[in-house]
Write a protein that holds these residues in place. Sequence first.
Motif, PDB file in Angstrom:
ATOM      1  N   GLY A 227       0.841  -1.190   0.000  1.00  0.00           N
ATOM      2  CA  GLY A 227       0.000   0.000   0.000  1.00  0.00           C
ATOM      3  C   GLY A 227       0.873   1.237   0.000  1.00  0.00           C
ATOM      4  O   GLY A 227       2.098   1.157  -0.175  1.00  0.00           O
ATOM      5  N   CYS A 228       0.240   2.375   0.205  1.00  0.00           N
ATOM      6  CA  CYS A 228       1.019   3.614   0.168  1.00  0.00           C
ATOM      7  C   CYS A 228       0.396   4.631   1.118  1.00  0.00           C
ATOM      8  O   CYS A 228      -0.818   4.602   1.355  1.00  0.00           O
ATOM      9  N   VAL A 229       1.246   5.512   1.643  1.00  0.00           N
ATOM     10  CA  VAL A 229       0.718   6.554   2.532  1.00  0.00           C
ATOM     11  C   VAL A 229       0.212   7.757   1.739  1.00  0.00           C
ATOM     12  O   VAL A 229      -0.374   8.672   2.298  1.00  0.00           O
ATOM     13  N   ARG A 230       0.490   7.788   0.460  1.00  0.00           N
ATOM     14  CA  ARG A 230      -0.005   8.872  -0.394  1.00  0.00           C
ATOM     15  C   ARG A 230      -1.152   8.336  -1.255  1.00  0.00           C
ATOM     16  O   ARG A 230      -1.325   7.122  -1.389  1.00  0.00           O
ATOM     17  N   LYS A 231      -1.859   9.271  -1.863  1.00  0.00           N
ATOM     18  CA  LYS A 231      -2.921   8.879  -2.802  1.00  0.00           C
ATOM     19  C   LYS A 231      -2.770   9.744  -4.047  1.00  0.00           C
ATOM     20  O   LYS A 231      -3.662  10.521  -4.383  1.00  0.00           O
ATOM     21  N   CYS A 232      -1.631   9.639  -4.691  1.00  0.00           N
ATOM     22  CA  CYS A 232      -1.379  10.502  -5.849  1.00  0.00           C
ATOM     23  C   CYS A 232      -2.469  10.238  -6.895  1.00  0.00           C
ATOM     24  O   CYS A 232      -2.875   9.095  -7.126  1.00  0.00           O
ATOM     25  N   ASP A 233      -2.881  11.330  -7.504  1.00  0.00           N
ATOM     26  CA  ASP A 233      -4.029  11.337  -8.385  1.00  0.00           C
ATOM     27  C   ASP A 233      -3.941  10.368  -9.575  1.00  0.00           C
ATOM     28  O   ASP A 233      -4.933   9.815 -10.014  1.00  0.00           O
ATOM     29  N   PHE A 234      -2.718  10.170 -10.068  1.00  0.00           N
ATOM     30  CA  PHE A 234      -2.546   9.398 -11.310  1.00  0.00           C
ATOM     31  C   PHE A 234      -2.232   7.934 -11.037  1.00  0.00           C
ATOM     32  O   PHE A 234      -2.059   7.151 -11.962  1.00  0.00           O
ATOM     33  N   CYS A 235      -2.153   7.548  -9.770  1.00  0.00           N
ATOM     34  CA  CYS A 235      -1.604   6.236  -9.430  1.00  0.00           C
ATOM     35  C   CYS A 235      -2.698   5.277  -8.967  1.00  0.00           C
ATOM     36  O   CYS A 235      -3.625   5.670  -8.260  1.00  0.00           O
ATOM     37  N   ASP A 236      -2.558   3.989  -9.342  1.00  0.00           N
ATOM     38  CA  ASP A 236      -3.608   3.014  -8.995  1.00  0.00           C
ATOM     39  C   ASP A 236      -3.248   2.120  -7.815  1.00  0.00           C
ATOM     40  O   ASP A 236      -3.945   1.161  -7.528  1.00  0.00           O
ATOM     41  N   VAL A 237      -2.156   2.455  -7.111  1.00  0.00           N
ATOM     42  CA  VAL A 237      -1.726   1.587  -6.010  1.00  0.00           C
ATOM     43  C   VAL A 237      -2.837   1.394  -4.978  1.00  0.00           C
ATOM     44  O   VAL A 237      -3.049   0.307  -4.462  1.00  0.00           O
ATOM     45  N   GLN A 238      -3.602   2.481  -4.735  1.00  0.00           N
ATOM     46  CA  GLN A 238      -4.636   2.355  -3.695  1.00  0.00           C
ATOM     47  C   GLN A 238      -5.755   1.391  -4.084  1.00  0.00           C
ATOM     48  O   GLN A 238      -6.435   0.865  -3.207  1.00  0.00           O
ATOM     49  N   ASP A 272       8.350  -2.023  -2.288  1.00  0.00           N
ATOM     50  CA  ASP A 272       7.411  -1.107  -1.626  1.00  0.00           C
ATOM     51  C   ASP A 272       7.097   0.123  -2.477  1.00  0.00           C
ATOM     52  O   ASP A 272       7.969   0.616  -3.199  1.00  0.00           O
ATOM     53  N   SER A 273       5.881   0.631  -2.323  1.00  0.00           N
ATOM     54  CA  SER A 273       5.555   1.896  -2.980  1.00  0.00           C
ATOM     55  C   SER A 273       6.572   2.949  -2.544  1.00  0.00           C
ATOM     56  O   SER A 273       7.053   3.744  -3.352  1.00  0.00           O
ATOM     57  N   LEU A 274       6.884   2.939  -1.245  1.00  0.00           N
ATOM     58  CA  LEU A 274       7.854   3.895  -0.687  1.00  0.00           C
ATOM     59  C   LEU A 274       8.611   3.226   0.448  1.00  0.00           C
ATOM     60  O   LEU A 274       7.974   2.637   1.326  1.00  0.00           O
ATOM     61  N   ILE A 275       9.946   3.361   0.469  1.00  0.00           N
ATOM     62  CA  ILE A 275      10.646   2.794   1.635  1.00  0.00           C
ATOM     63  C   ILE A 275      10.550   3.738   2.834  1.00  0.00           C
ATOM     64  O   ILE A 275      10.828   3.328   3.957  1.00  0.00           O
ATOM     65  N   PHE A 307      11.041   6.309  -3.001  1.00  0.00           N
ATOM     66  CA  PHE A 307      11.167   7.268  -1.900  1.00  0.00           C
ATOM     67  C   PHE A 307      10.293   8.475  -2.179  1.00  0.00           C
ATOM     68  O   PHE A 307      10.144   8.896  -3.319  1.00  0.00           O
ATOM     69  N   ILE A 308       9.703   9.026  -1.103  1.00  0.00           N
ATOM     70  CA  ILE A 308       8.921  10.255  -1.280  1.00  0.00           C
ATOM     71  C   ILE A 308       9.680  11.412  -0.623  1.00  0.00           C
ATOM     72  O   ILE A 308      10.291  11.226   0.428  1.00  0.00           O
ATOM     73  N   ALA A 309       9.652  12.584  -1.269  1.00  0.00           N
ATOM     74  CA  ALA A 309      10.271  13.764  -0.648  1.00  0.00           C
ATOM     75  C   ALA A 309       9.427  14.149   0.559  1.00  0.00           C
ATOM     76  O   ALA A 309       8.196  14.202   0.471  1.00  0.00           O
ATOM     77  N   ARG A 347      -1.489  15.768  -5.922  1.00  0.00           N
ATOM     78  CA  ARG A 347      -1.555  15.359  -4.498  1.00  0.00           C
ATOM     79  C   ARG A 347      -0.288  14.632  -4.045  1.00  0.00           C
ATOM     80  O   ARG A 347      -0.341  13.642  -3.311  1.00  0.00           O
ATOM     81  N   LYS A 348       0.836  15.117  -4.543  1.00  0.00           N
ATOM     82  CA  LYS A 348       2.105  14.524  -4.108  1.00  0.00           C
ATOM     83  C   LYS A 348       2.419  14.888  -2.660  1.00  0.00           C
ATOM     84  O   LYS A 348       3.169  14.201  -1.979  1.00  0.00           O
ATOM     85  N   MET A 349       1.906  16.027  -2.220  1.00  0.00           N
ATOM     86  CA  MET A 349       2.049  16.464  -0.827  1.00  0.00           C
ATOM     87  C   MET A 349       3.484  16.784  -0.402  1.00  0.00           C
ATOM     88  O   MET A 349       3.894  16.461   0.719  1.00  0.00           O
ATOM     89  N   GLY A 503       2.380   2.952 -17.918  1.00  0.00           N
ATOM     90  CA  GLY A 503       2.247   2.859 -16.469  1.00  0.00           C
ATOM     91  C   GLY A 503       3.504   3.355 -15.792  1.00  0.00           C
ATOM     92  O   GLY A 503       4.343   3.987 -16.412  1.00  0.00           O
ATOM     93  N   ARG A 504       3.608   3.020 -14.532  1.00  0.00           N
ATOM     94  CA  ARG A 504       4.696   3.611 -13.790  1.00  0.00           C
ATOM     95  C   ARG A 504       5.032   2.700 -12.621  1.00  0.00           C
ATOM     96  O   ARG A 504       4.160   2.147 -11.992  1.00  0.00           O
ATOM     97  N   VAL A 505       6.332   2.560 -12.342  1.00  0.00           N
ATOM     98  CA  VAL A 505       6.702   1.728 -11.216  1.00  0.00           C
ATOM     99  C   VAL A 505       7.388   2.574 -10.156  1.00  0.00           C
ATOM    100  O   VAL A 505       8.171   3.419 -10.491  1.00  0.00           O
TER     101      VAL A 505
HETATM  102  S1  SF4 Z   1       2.795   7.573  -7.071  1.00  0.00           S
HETATM  103 FE1  SF4 Z   1       4.098   6.646  -5.511  1.00  0.00          FE
HETATM  104  S2  SF4 Z   1       3.771   7.926  -3.701  1.00  0.00           S
HETATM  105 FE2  SF4 Z   1       2.083   8.335  -5.078  1.00  0.00          FE
HETATM  106  S3  SF4 Z   1       0.434   6.940  -4.443  1.00  0.00           S
HETATM  107 FE3  SF4 Z   1       1.567   5.935  -6.093  1.00  0.00          FE
HETATM  108  S4  SF4 Z   1       3.104   4.689  -5.052  1.00  0.00           S
HETATM  109 FE4  SF4 Z   1       2.341   6.183  -3.555  1.00  0.00          FE
END
Ligand code: SF4
Length: 505
Positions: A227-238, A272-275, A307-309, A347-349, A503-505
């Motif tokens: 999972g991820c602590v962010r919910k970036c608009d373009f990403c389907d991880v959630q 991981d989405s983010l370490i 990694f997230i900034a 929503r990169k935050m 897509g994007r990894v």
């Molecule tokens: S783009 Fe990266 S930081 Fe943003 S929700 Fe997806 S995995 Fe998380």
Amino acid sequence: MTSADIVFVTLPRLELRSPITAPALLKAQVESKGFSARCLDFNLELWHALDSEKFGDLWFDTDLTFRHKERFEVFWNEELRREADKWVGKILAINPRWVGITIFSQRSKWITIKFCQLLKAQIPAIKIVTGGAYSERVSPSLYDKGYVDAYVVGEGENPIVEVLRGNFDAPGINGRAAEQIEDLDTLPIPDYSDFELNRYPQTWSSPKIKDESRMGTNFIYITGSRGCVRKCDFCDVQSLWPKFRYRSGEHIAQEMMEQNSRFGSKRFLFTDSLINGSVRQLKDLSSTLIKYRESGKMGPVKWQGQFIARPERHMKDDVYKLMKEAGCFFVSIGVESGSESVRNDMRKMFDDEALEFTFKTCAKYNIQMAWLLLVGYPTETEKDFRETLKLLETYNWINQKGLVRSVALGPTLDIVPGSPLYHRQKEMGIQWDDAGNWVCGNNTRPVRIRRWLRLKEKCLELGYPIVEKATDHLHMELAEYEKNSRLTTPAWDQFNENPGDMGRV
Ligand code: SF4
Ligand code: B12
């Protein structure tokens, strides 16, 4: 005689640098519940079987053979079918009750369909179960057509055990809502013993090279969180992993220790989405690894991840110091855009100050970086795009120190099903052109391609290392556009995807 309850197969096309985690993890899981399992990597088999000079291109990210139905059909008939027959033979030799297939991404769709059809035709008694990140988009129709006997969406550990027990009413199976595992420390350690790690090429980034002296992967994938602590608009991880959960530092370090003693692995790449999704976990892992090293329990290991900034108040200098001491040598940072306002829309935050702190602190501790850039978010204007070009100038001093391993140009922004952006299309006034590309006001595919090409030029001018093989495709696409284009309906259903939207990894 059945010699395994299930064989987990990995189908092409995947990268060649190391086996994917899921089959090894699911094998360990079912074996911990009393079933027997084997893993077969047909992606690797295919690469070894084909003339790499002639077919190595297939393993480049930009190659479309496995994505486009028509191209895939041709390749299947001319080359792949012959190899797939051999794979069926290998499965037959093991004679399992079940075959489990991972549908990893869009590139797995056509091959999965063909292979299931082939298996069912040649071994009618065999039962097939599918799962994986792209399962939701392929499996239901395979199930309806009778090509698979069960499918799983979401985490596979519990459903696969239920499938083998013959219980198809459990969560996550055949369209039933999936449940997430709360405590990841209950998961077993992936078992890579069926994978011939010495046959994975170190030259994976140049798949045309088949050099016997450079075989043997030097790293293994590892999962510290889901999972991820962010919910970036373009990403389907959630949509894949709705809830963020992480393993304890001790549990991860034990996995590293085991893979290190079994396979000599000294390098780990986190899936991981983010370490740094949880800074607390990152500190825990780092201090555990340092403790293991100092007590002689395990030698030094190196690791890397996404990694997230973060602003300094969330992740201070001392955490960077600790992770460096613990072996973290490389982070991929999802920078996306030089424009703070575009990043806010995404929503990169993180603001410019947080980005600067992150870059500078990584540089201070000699942690190498990849900067992931994403051209063409719907609200990106020419002015915003120039801020991305400016960012490259501002931080070129980090590149000149040799700390930017790559600027990953990625594809231009793709609207992915399952992402918040996908659901907000109407609200944002997004339309689709006849080539299946989205349009938002002046933000058209040709505009995005031109920006992408300019970004590449800028990187080259400033001496940044880039890894990309999309330029020729993009020029061709641009030329097509210049001939003709008009607005029409979304093309997702047709899977008529273009070279950029990978897509994007
Ligand atoms: S783009 Fe990266 S930081 Fe943003 S929700 Fe997806 S995995 Fe998380
Ligand atoms: C590591 C990784 C890679 C590595 C792959 C390494 C390799 N050797 O091939 C690299 C960097 C090369 C890569 C490339 C790509 N990737 Co990638 N990748 C990931 C990442 C970060 C981790 C995958 C992983 O190992 N996860 C951990 C394991 C345990 O999870 P899992 O694979 O999902 O498996 C679980 C379930 O899915 C299920 N399951 C899996 N298999 C099976 C089989 C059966 C029978 C059953 C029952 C269940 C089951 O059970 C498992 C345990 O719960 C994921 C994101 C993520 N965090 O998952 C993206 C992800 C899988 N990748 C993605 C994409 C799009 C790509 C690319 C297409 C991007 C591109 N650049 O073009 C490429 C194409 C890959 C290819 N076909 O060549 C997407 C897929 C999106 C989707 N919905 O389809 C993801 C989800 C990231 C994202 N949100 O964009 N990737």
